[in-house]
Design an enzyme around this catalytic site. Structure first.
Site, mmCIF file in Angstrom:
data_model
loop_
_atom_site.group_PDB
_atom_site.id
_atom_site.type_symbol
_atom_site.label_atom_id
_atom_site.label_comp_id
_atom_site.label_asym_id
_atom_site.label_seq_id
_atom_site.Cartn_x
_atom_site.Cartn_y
_atom_site.Cartn_z
ATOM 1 N N ARG A 1 -37.521 32.832 -67.903
ATOM 2 C CA ARG A 1 -37.962 34.019 -68.581
ATOM 3 C C ARG A 1 -38.510 33.126 -70.195
ATOM 4 N NH1 ARG A 1 -33.622 36.747 -70.932
ATOM 5 N NH2 ARG A 1 -33.928 35.441 -73.610
ATOM 6 N N TYR B 1 -59.879 49.459 -76.880
ATOM 7 C CA TYR B 1 -59.342 50.208 -75.443
ATOM 8 C C TYR B 1 -58.105 50.723 -76.129
ATOM 9 C CZ TYR B 1 -56.058 50.505 -71.288
ATOM 10 O OH TYR B 1 -55.330 50.966 -70.495
ATOM 11 N N ASP C 1 -59.573 40.344 -78.547
ATOM 12 C CA ASP C 1 -59.538 40.999 -77.192
ATOM 13 C C ASP C 1 -60.860 40.818 -76.485
ATOM 14 O OD1 ASP C 1 -59.439 42.421 -74.416
ATOM 15 O OD2 ASP C 1 -58.605 43.394 -75.731
ATOM 16 N N LYS D 1 -57.962 42.462 -64.840
ATOM 17 C CA LYS D 1 -59.124 42.790 -65.021
ATOM 18 C C LYS D 1 -59.761 40.931 -64.184
ATOM 19 C CE LYS D 1 -58.468 46.439 -67.206
ATOM 20 N NZ LYS D 1 -57.117 46.509 -67.297
HETATM 21 C C1 PLP Z 1 -60.068 45.576 -73.528
HETATM 22 C C2 PLP Z 1 -58.742 45.820 -73.267
HETATM 23 N N1 PLP Z 1 -57.848 44.701 -72.983
HETATM 24 C C3 PLP Z 1 -56.197 45.245 -72.667
HETATM 25 C C4 PLP Z 1 -56.171 46.154 -71.828
HETATM 26 C C5 PLP Z 1 -54.678 46.236 -70.943
HETATM 27 O O1 PLP Z 1 -54.791 45.405 -70.584
HETATM 28 P P1 PLP Z 1 -53.246 45.972 -69.255
HETATM 29 O O2 PLP Z 1 -53.759 47.489 -68.109
HETATM 30 O O3 PLP Z 1 -53.308 44.297 -68.434
HETATM 31 O O4 PLP Z 1 -51.953 45.822 -69.714
HETATM 32 C C6 PLP Z 1 -56.802 46.770 -71.153
HETATM 33 C C7 PLP Z 1 -56.809 47.636 -69.917
HETATM 34 O O5 PLP Z 1 -57.917 48.474 -69.857
HETATM 35 C C8 PLP Z 1 -58.141 46.693 -71.322
HETATM 36 O O6 PLP Z 1 -59.602 47.366 -71.452
#
Ligand code: PLP
Length: 378
Positions: free
Chosen positions: A53, A105, A178, A203
């Site tokens: 972990r 997001y 991000d 992604k």
């Molecule tokens: C810009 C962005 N950040 C974070 C996330 C979250 O990622 P996860 O679905 O892997 O938790 C997403 C998911 O679509 C995203 O588009």
């Protein structure tokens, strides 16, 4: 020739590689273990693994590779949201102010409204296109942490990371970026002044629509240690199979991005030329409002495009006429997909707004399929 001078293709495959050992596989196989032998010494004496972990050998290999792309020290997480949580929650307490994008997001906004606020953290939402002006006005002076998402998902607006970082540094605030849409090959936020870069590796970084992963990278050892502590305490550590598959998938990132971007360039033109479409966005298109900044700040394009059809019915008709463009959420995978964002009820977009994610099928086939489906709309 040093790893710093390697091109994206070489780095995608070779980042983080240890010196070759005769008889060992080219890429280490996953090590499936929760506890490890401790022997007769104190736990972890001599740097041995103890319990997965906290960390484990397969994760270390993957993190070393991703960290090398980000030019920082990486910690991997079970999902992108787990990574974002780890970049924010360890650094805030009741009374602190956190600034987040209003157009990024949507689950990040839910993290703010449903979790952070509950613990007395004040959260303010600012549109991606307005954050730079807010920084210049001094509006970030009392922020503890600012999170940017650039290009933003789904509307693909771009903001100036270096400009915002000057304001967060002056305010003593942390800047988290991000970087999911750009990927570590497309943008290096740490070199632009961010304290932490995060990504949903679900992604494009892993890119096959069969994995959930996320990561955080930083060049600051104290931030790294705090985030590592958070991960150990909250247990959002990816297991060995995910880490190994993520590492394996990452090897083709450069190839996938190149095809996806070439297709996106063609797709953006087809969309822009169709009377059934308005508001085409792709930051690497010369006509795009974000083009100048994207070209200056980013390293290379990707395959995410957005546009608006007349209404919801038009989107369903369009999807019904497509053979290769598949209705699905998420983006950055090998399949070409279309997501009508309004259906999730969380983005401030028109009912006909779609995010297209170009996959790695042949560009000509994708363009032909798209053009035929659009011509059906009249
Ligand atoms: C810009 C962005 N950040 C974070 C996330 C979250 O990622 P996860 O679905 O892997 O938790 C997403 C998911 O679509 C995203 O588009």
């Amino acid at each position: 020739m040093t790893p710093e001078s390697w091109g994206d293709g070489t780095r995608s495959v070779r980042a983080g590689e240890a010196a070759p050992v005769p008889g060992a596989p080219l890429r280490p196989s996953p090590v499936f273990a929760a506890p490890f032998h401790l022997g007769d010494r104190a736990p972890r004496a001599g740097g041995a693994d103890a319990y997965a972990r906290t960390e484990h050998p397969t994760l270390r290999d993957f993190e070393t590779a991703v960290g090398e792309l980000d030019r920082g020290r990486c910690l991997s997480f079970a999902t992108g949201m787990a990574a974002i949580t780890a970049a924010v929650l360890p650094f805030v307490r009741a009374g602190d102010r956190v600034v987040l994008p209003s157009d990024g997001y949507y689950t990040t906004r839910l993290l703010a409204s449903d979790e952070l606020e509950r613990f007395g953290v004040r959260t303010d939402l600012v549109p991606t296109l307005e954050i730079e002006a807010a920084a210049a006005r001094g509006d970030l002076h009392d922020a503890r942490l600012v999170l940017l998402e650039t290009p933003s998902n789904p509307q693909l607006d771009v903001c100036d990371i270096a400009a915002v970082s000057r304001a967060t540094r002056a305010a003593g605030a942390l800047l988290v970026v991000d970087n999911t849409t750009a990927t570590p090959l497309g943008q290096r936020p740490l070199e632009l002044g961010a304290d932490v870069t995060v990504g949903s590796d679900t992604k494009a970084l892993t890119g096959h629509s069969d994995l959930l992963l996320g990561h955080v990278s930083t060049t600051d050892d104290a931030l790294y240690d705090r985030i590592a502590g958070w991960r150990g305490h909250t247990g959002s550590t990816p297991g060995p199979f995910e880490a190994w598959l993520g590492h394996r998938s990452m090897s083709t990132l450069d190839l996938r991005l190149a095809r996806q971007a070439a297709t996106a360039a063609a797709v953006a033109e087809v969309l822009a030329g169709s009377p059934a479409v308005r508001g085409v966005r792709w930051p690497w298109r010369a006509e795009d409002p974000s083009y100048a900044l994207a070209a200056r700040q980013m390293l290379r394009p990707n395959g995410v495009v957005s546009a608006e059809l007349a209404d919801e019915t038009s989107v369903w008709r369009f999807l019904g006429a497509c053979r290769l463009w598949t209705a699905a959420t998420s983006f950055g995978g090998v399949h070409s997909t279309v997501d009508r964002r309004a259906q999730w009820g969380a983005d401030a977009v028109a009912p006909g707004f779609v995010r297209l994610s170009c996959g790695i099928e042949d560009t000509d086939d994708l363009v032909a399929d798209l053009a035929a489906a659009l011509s059906d709309l009249g």
